[in-house]
Design an enzyme around this catalytic site. Sequence first.
Site, PDB file in Angstrom:
ATOM      1  N   HIS A  45     -11.527  -3.498   3.008  1.00  0.00           N
ATOM      2  CA  HIS A  45     -10.864  -2.506   4.774  1.00  0.00           C
ATOM      3  C   HIS A  45     -12.307  -1.748   4.799  1.00  0.00           C
ATOM      4  CE1 HIS A  45      -8.086  -0.220   2.647  1.00  0.00           C
ATOM      5  NE2 HIS A  45      -7.562   0.740   3.905  1.00  0.00           N
ATOM      6  N   ASP A  46     -12.473  -1.076   4.117  1.00  0.00           N
ATOM      7  CA  ASP A  46     -13.608   0.013   3.646  1.00  0.00           C
ATOM      8  C   ASP A  46     -14.839  -0.248   3.844  1.00  0.00           C
ATOM      9  OD1 ASP A  46     -11.012   1.343   4.523  1.00  0.00           O
ATOM     10  OD2 ASP A  46     -10.892   2.053   2.275  1.00  0.00           O
ATOM     11  N   ASP A  69      -3.430   4.084  -2.304  1.00  0.00           N
ATOM     12  CA  ASP A  69      -4.322   5.476  -1.587  1.00  0.00           C
ATOM     13  C   ASP A  69      -4.476   6.563  -1.843  1.00  0.00           C
ATOM     14  OD1 ASP A  69      -5.698   4.401   0.871  1.00  0.00           O
ATOM     15  OD2 ASP A  69      -4.685   6.500   1.592  1.00  0.00           O
ATOM     16  N   GLU A  74      -6.338   4.105  -6.156  1.00  0.00           N
ATOM     17  CA  GLU A  74      -7.985   3.940  -5.341  1.00  0.00           C
ATOM     18  C   GLU A  74      -8.426   5.635  -6.341  1.00  0.00           C
ATOM     19  OE1 GLU A  74      -9.494   3.796  -0.965  1.00  0.00           O
ATOM     20  OE2 GLU A  74      -7.762   5.327  -1.588  1.00  0.00           O
ATOM     21  N   ASP A 125       0.873  -1.223   0.097  1.00  0.00           N
ATOM     22  CA  ASP A 125       0.046   0.212   0.232  1.00  0.00           C
ATOM     23  C   ASP A 125       1.052   1.281  -0.503  1.00  0.00           C
ATOM     24  OD1 ASP A 125      -2.089   1.547   0.218  1.00  0.00           O
ATOM     25  OD2 ASP A 125      -2.988  -0.540   0.604  1.00  0.00           O
TER      26      ASP A 125
HETATM   27  O1  TEU Z   1      -9.824   5.307   1.459  1.00  0.00           O
HETATM   28  C1  TEU Z   1     -10.433   6.118   1.404  1.00  0.00           C
HETATM   29  C2  TEU Z   1     -11.092   6.957   1.375  1.00  0.00           C
HETATM   30  O2  TEU Z   1     -11.867   8.516   0.670  1.00  0.00           O
HETATM   31  C3  TEU Z   1     -11.972   6.370   2.465  1.00  0.00           C
HETATM   32  O3  TEU Z   1     -12.413   6.328   3.589  1.00  0.00           O
HETATM   33  C4  TEU Z   1     -13.862   5.779   2.040  1.00  0.00           C
HETATM   34  O4  TEU Z   1     -14.791   7.103   2.142  1.00  0.00           O
HETATM   35  C5  TEU Z   1     -14.861   5.001   3.012  1.00  0.00           C
HETATM   36  O5  TEU Z   1     -13.927   4.342   3.808  1.00  0.00           O
HETATM   37  C6  TEU Z   1     -15.706   5.014   2.195  1.00  0.00           C
HETATM   38  O6  TEU Z   1     -16.451   4.050   3.473  1.00  0.00           O
HETATM   39  C7  TEU Z   1      -8.377   5.020   1.407  1.00  0.00           C
HETATM   40  C8  TEU Z   1      -8.078   4.178   2.802  1.00  0.00           C
HETATM   41  O7  TEU Z   1      -8.312   2.640   1.809  1.00  0.00           O
HETATM   42  C9  TEU Z   1      -8.811   4.073   3.857  1.00  0.00           C
HETATM   43  O8  TEU Z   1      -9.106   2.664   4.628  1.00  0.00           O
HETATM   44  C10 TEU Z   1      -7.767   4.759   4.766  1.00  0.00           C
HETATM   45  O9  TEU Z   1      -8.700   5.504   6.193  1.00  0.00           O
HETATM   46  C11 TEU Z   1      -7.627   6.742   4.026  1.00  0.00           C
HETATM   47  O10 TEU Z   1      -7.852   5.836   2.184  1.00  0.00           O
HETATM   48  C12 TEU Z   1      -7.068   7.362   4.651  1.00  0.00           C
HETATM   49  O11 TEU Z   1      -5.928   6.805   4.701  1.00  0.00           O
END
Ligand code: TEU
Length: 539
Positions: A312-313, A196, A238, A98
């Site tokens: 994971h989100d 990311d 992403e 990542d």
């Molecule tokens: O996620 C990007 C992001 O915008 C997410 O926070 C999203 O809006 C949300 O999770 C949807 O439910 C990335 C990573 O994947 C995330 O884990 C991080 O928290 C974020 O960036 C900050 O680095």
Amino acid sequence: MEKKWWHNSVVYQIYPRSFKDSNGDGIGDLKGITEKLNYLKELGIDVIWLCPVYASPNKDNGYDISDYYDIMDCFGSMADFDELLEEAHQIGIKIIMDLVVNHVSDQHKWFVESKDNKNSPYRDYFVWQKGPVNDLESTFSGSAWEEYPEGSNDYYLHLFTKEQPDLNWNSKAMREEIYKMMNFWLDKGIDGFRMDVIDLIGKVPEKKITENGPRMHEFIQEMHEKTLKGRDVLTVGETWGATPDIGLEFSAEYRKELSMIFQFEHLSVDQQLGKTRWDLKDLEYEDLTKVLTKWQLAFQNEGWNSLFWDNHDSPRIVSRWGNDTTYRVESGKMFAILLHMMKGTPYIYQGEEIGMTNIHVDSIEEVDDVQSKNLYFDRIAKGYSHDELMEAINKKGRDNARTPMQWDESRYSGFSVSQPWLPVNPNYEKINVKESVEDKNSIFYTYQELIKLRKTNDLVVYGDFEAIETRNKAVYCYKRNWKNESWLVICNLSGVAQNTLLNEISAEKIIMSNYNKKEIPNSFVKLEPYEAMVVKLMK
Ligand code: TEU
Ligand code: CA
């Protein structure tokens, strides 16, 4: 299209904190991953995407990096990382890391220097502005601007938590530091990066532009030139703000940017909080299927798709749009087939291959995720009700995907010998890897078979995508055509039986069926709840 190794690869995403704890402190770690490589080999995946393992104070579970050249203490050491990389490579599994370069941790030495010394060369690595600042909001609730020190009228930008200050990509010195760091990892032998929120690096906060800023592609091309060029790696950006056109700019080969992007349009159809249309049936199915089709058609000749339901989100797909009780196995398999038969590189998120489900919480005290917590307290103060916020968190909260991996039926699910950092889903005695591997009819074997089909059929990798009209919105159907071969994929997205009439189908054989059907369908297709079928058509 020139063939690339990542065209026929399947990626497995690991959230290290929750994958496998090797030393009994309740937190997953690198040695735990090394222990489980053989399981991944059995599943058949080619690549691991490792969520952040760098040094971090964990305000956002590793997405707040304090040292890019060091491993987070609770995950192990650089020696453990090297061992994981070597052992993975030995059995033919690649590893992508990542790359979190839109922001760092406020504990990173660059920010520590920047915040306390206006004359520091690091001041310009961050986005500082004199007040009054605009009303730009953080993704994690509240203002994206933080005053520091208090009363100074100097503000720094943080598009996520205030402990994640945004890097200033207009600083050439900062960019060079990032490229140096990327080369350090690439020289170590890693196989690429998941980048990311990479579409935020061109931000122009004073104009409230965050995604797709004017210099974004310029920066990515420079990054390519200085780090990726000449290396045969997989890069996936992403990009929450991507349209198919933007996706092409990122992934078309002549652009010299990335291999592919994660777009989120298909996962955003139920986005807004307060919207009660959580279920697919309330979304009328086509909200989802027309997005899937659009992205498939966009990259027919150029560019490349990534394919995913979970990460994971995001909530678990069986709980989100399938049925995680009566039809857990059927719906889990259907979503797997629907996705893995499409054109692009599929990503499996840990636990998806055994049909892990969302977890239920009743109070905010049970929640770990910073996004859910900030949202709760922010909205409660604005007058939202506890019940509606908890419903949103249970449906969409990020902890759903972050509960420990369920390896077996023993206490703490074989993830750890002591209390894990986040509770194990109570259904672990039924849903776990051991049970899945023993049961030939489990979701696991559907994933294994889908991976094999991709390895042994160019059609799955390179075949053209053709959407097929079904006259029934709950039934999604498409064809893949390659040379003189065609496969038809038919999926019932609903939990009730459906009928559909398909033109001109004369099938030769069934390639896959999540109901183990043996009888070749004709134009009038009757489908069981969440039934999915792949059939080879007559020439
Ligand atoms: O996620 C990007 C992001 O915008 C997410 O926070 C999203 O809006 C949300 O999770 C949807 O439910 C990335 C990573 O994947 C995330 O884990 C991080 O928290 C974020 O960036 C900050 O680095
Ligand atoms: Ca541990």
